[in-house]
Design an enzyme around this catalytic site. Structure first.
Site, PDB file in Angstrom:
ATOM      1  CG  HIS A  10      -2.011  -1.092   1.258  1.00  0.00           C
ATOM      2  ND1 HIS A  10      -2.654  -1.095   0.123  1.00  0.00           N
ATOM      3  CD2 HIS A  10      -1.950  -1.978   2.199  1.00  0.00           C
ATOM      4  CE1 HIS A  10      -4.316  -1.589   0.352  1.00  0.00           C
ATOM      5  NE2 HIS A  10      -3.136  -2.907   1.789  1.00  0.00           N
ATOM      6  CG  ASP A  29      -2.621  -8.303   0.122  1.00  0.00           C
ATOM      7  OD1 ASP A  29      -2.397  -8.771   1.819  1.00  0.00           O
ATOM      8  OD2 ASP A  29      -4.203  -7.428   1.113  1.00  0.00           O
ATOM      9  CG  ASP A  57      -4.947 -10.050   3.473  1.00  0.00           C
ATOM     10  OD1 ASP A  57      -5.304 -10.471   2.167  1.00  0.00           O
ATOM     11  OD2 ASP A  57      -5.018  -8.917   3.856  1.00  0.00           O
ATOM     12  CG  HIS A  66      -7.004  -5.271   1.969  1.00  0.00           C
ATOM     13  ND1 HIS A  66      -6.252  -5.987   2.874  1.00  0.00           N
ATOM     14  CD2 HIS A  66      -7.881  -4.884   1.568  1.00  0.00           C
ATOM     15  CE1 HIS A  66      -7.161  -6.785   3.293  1.00  0.00           C
ATOM     16  NE2 HIS A  66      -8.196  -5.293   3.259  1.00  0.00           N
TER      17      HIS A  66
HETATM   18 ZN   LIG Z   1      -4.483  -7.022   2.543  1.00  0.00          ZN
END
Ligand SMILES: [Zn+2]
Length: 287
Positions: A114, A150, A230, A152
């Protein structure tokens, strides 16, 4: 199988924060207890400024020393600059090991995907995988692909690698979800696969396969994997459906590409993280 890790990455924490030391300590315990996977261990050195500054601005690097929290997710932990440098250093080491033909995983924190060129966010301080990808391109690799599973979106990696010659980015992620980006492709080299919450496993696998097929068409010499766990059914931070055997399957699919590959830990916050990592490693190692 080579694991690059340093237990000193467990030295920072904040009560209640999901990105916690136990993610690493428990995984280390689990991996040390498994004898069916032959593991060699290596300790990373810190990433140097030259490598970091390919991905981040000088202001970003300077900001790592700040004493005020960066956002609600990303505390200004004591010494976080050194922890972030060590995590990026592990990704660099993993990249080099992959180019030497080793199967390799960086088991470190903080995660990185991120962190944008100029912003610390979402538990991420330096973008480990982007730093490693740009180092690879600067030192002889012609084409590098990043595969980010991931749950996200890897907004930071996209920000840094956008329209970079020789780089391509493939991200499979829940949408809507944090950080609310990655709804469509961006530029000429960033390919996003948003999946709705609670997508059934077979369909989730189809999306992962499709993204890997597209990655293959890019014909990379090197693959960096942003390995987040995740999208697991019982992860507290997302609403997806994958089970441990899906991470094994995914590891096998990536291993079967027979392209030098390094994997770097991103997210994964469930109690079962050690098992998910182990199953992924078994898959990528072809066992
Ligand atoms: Zn994540």
């Amino acid at each position: 199988m080579k694991i690059i890790t340093d237990e000193s990455c467990t030295a920072y924490s904040r009560p209640g924060h999901p990105e916690k030391p136990a993610r690493i300590t428990r995984t280390l315990e689990a991996l040390r207890a498994k004898t069916e996977l032959p593991i060699t261990w290596a300790k990373p050195g810190p990433a140097d400024d030259t490598a970091i500054l390919r991905a981040h601005t000088p202001e970003h690097l300077a900001r790592l020393g700040a004493s005020e929290d960066f956002d609600a997710d990303s505390p200004a932990y004591p010494n976080i600059a050194n922890h972030a440098r060590a995590s990026a250093g592990a990704a660099l080491e993993a990249m080099r090991a992959a180019r030497n033909g080793e199967t390799v995983f960086s088991l470190m924190r903080p995660p990185g995907h991120h962190a944008t060129r100029d912003r610390i966010m979402g538990f991420c301080y330096l973008n480990n995988i982007a730093i490693a990808a740009l180092e690879a391109l600067a030192t002889g690799t012609k084409r590098v692909a990043i595969f980010d599973f991931d749950v996200h979106h890897g907004n930071g990696t996209e920000d840094i690698l956008l329209n970079r010659d020789g780089a391509a980015f493939f991200s499979i992620h829940q949408s809507p979800a944090y950080p609310d980006t990655g709804r469509s492709n961006v530029g000429n080299n960033c390919f996003n696969y948003p999946v709705p919450p609670a997508l059934p496993r077979p369909e989730y696998r189809d999306v992962l396969s499709k993204a890997l097929d597209q990655l293959k068409q890019f014909k990379p010499d090197l693959i960096g994997v942003s390995a987040g766990f995740d999208a697991y059914a019982r992860d507290p931070l997302a609403q997806e459906t994958l089970e441990a055997e899906d991470f094994f399957w995914l590891g096998q699919k990536i291993g079967a590409l027979s392209i030098p590959t390094f994997s770097v830990l991103e997210g994964g916050y469930s109690r079962d993280l050690p098992d998910l990592i182990f199953d992924y490693l078994r898959g990528i190692n072809g066992k």
